[in-house]
Scaffold this active site. Structure first.
Site, PDB file in Angstrom:
ATOM      1  N   ASN A  78       0.829  -1.210   0.000  1.00  0.00           N
ATOM      2  CA  ASN A  78       0.000   0.000   0.000  1.00  0.00           C
ATOM      3  C   ASN A  78       0.864   1.262   0.000  1.00  0.00           C
ATOM      4  O   ASN A  78       0.781   2.105   0.892  1.00  0.00           O
ATOM      5  CB  ASN A  78      -0.954  -0.025   1.193  1.00  0.00           C
ATOM      6  CG  ASN A  78      -2.181   0.830   0.968  1.00  0.00           C
ATOM      7  OD1 ASN A  78      -2.298   1.518  -0.043  1.00  0.00           O
ATOM      8  ND2 ASN A  78      -3.093   0.802   1.906  1.00  0.00           N
ATOM      9  N   HIS A 115      -8.261   3.430   8.289  1.00  0.00           N
ATOM     10  CA  HIS A 115      -8.739   2.137   7.816  1.00  0.00           C
ATOM     11  C   HIS A 115      -9.990   1.656   8.547  1.00  0.00           C
ATOM     12  O   HIS A 115     -10.693   0.795   8.040  1.00  0.00           O
ATOM     13  CB  HIS A 115      -7.635   1.097   7.958  1.00  0.00           C
ATOM     14  CG  HIS A 115      -6.530   1.257   6.971  1.00  0.00           C
ATOM     15  ND1 HIS A 115      -5.404   1.996   7.243  1.00  0.00           N
ATOM     16  CD2 HIS A 115      -6.402   0.808   5.706  1.00  0.00           C
ATOM     17  CE1 HIS A 115      -4.615   1.975   6.174  1.00  0.00           C
ATOM     18  NE2 HIS A 115      -5.198   1.272   5.237  1.00  0.00           N
TER      19      HIS A 115
END
Length: 121
Positions: A78, A115
């Site tokens: 990521n 997240h």
């Protein structure tokens, strides 16, 4: 699971972890491919003059799977989010003389809020 031998349990965890990561790899590779086809991935040339098409690459699958440390995994997984968190949270905290450990903790907390706090996510 507990009836299996230790090598069988480790193998099970290794395969399960790989299958869990596969949807992320698939999404990132497809997105990277679409951006490259659209011409958005061009990142200049390397030292040998070969064109680089990694501007929007978000994950190096081989780098993650063959990493020798957690730091390498975090750098290859990521990449966009990691770059944003490093630039806008971690380095700014260091610039105002925040201790390195506290800056790291704050960066992980921002990542957790980003997240979400869902079990298994």
């Amino acid at each position: 699971y507990l009836a299996y031998s230790l090598p069988a349990r480790i193998g099970y965890l290794w395969i399960s972890g790989g299958l869990y990561r596969f949807p992320y790899y698939l999404a990132w590779v497809l997105a990277d491919s679409a951006c490259t086809l659209a011409g958005l991935g061009y990142n200049g040339s390397d030292a040998e003059g070969k064109p680089r098409w990694d501007r929007v690459s978000n994950c190096d699958v081989v780098g993650v799977e063959t990493a020798q440390s957690v730091r390498v995994v975090m750098a290859e997984w990521n990449k966009g989010t990691n770059h944003w968190l490093r630039h806008y949270v971690y380095e700014r905290l260091l610039a105002v003389k925040c201790p390195r450990g506290l800056a790291t903790l704050a960066t992980f907390l921002v990542s957790a809020f980003w997240h979400g706090f869902y079990a298994g996510y």
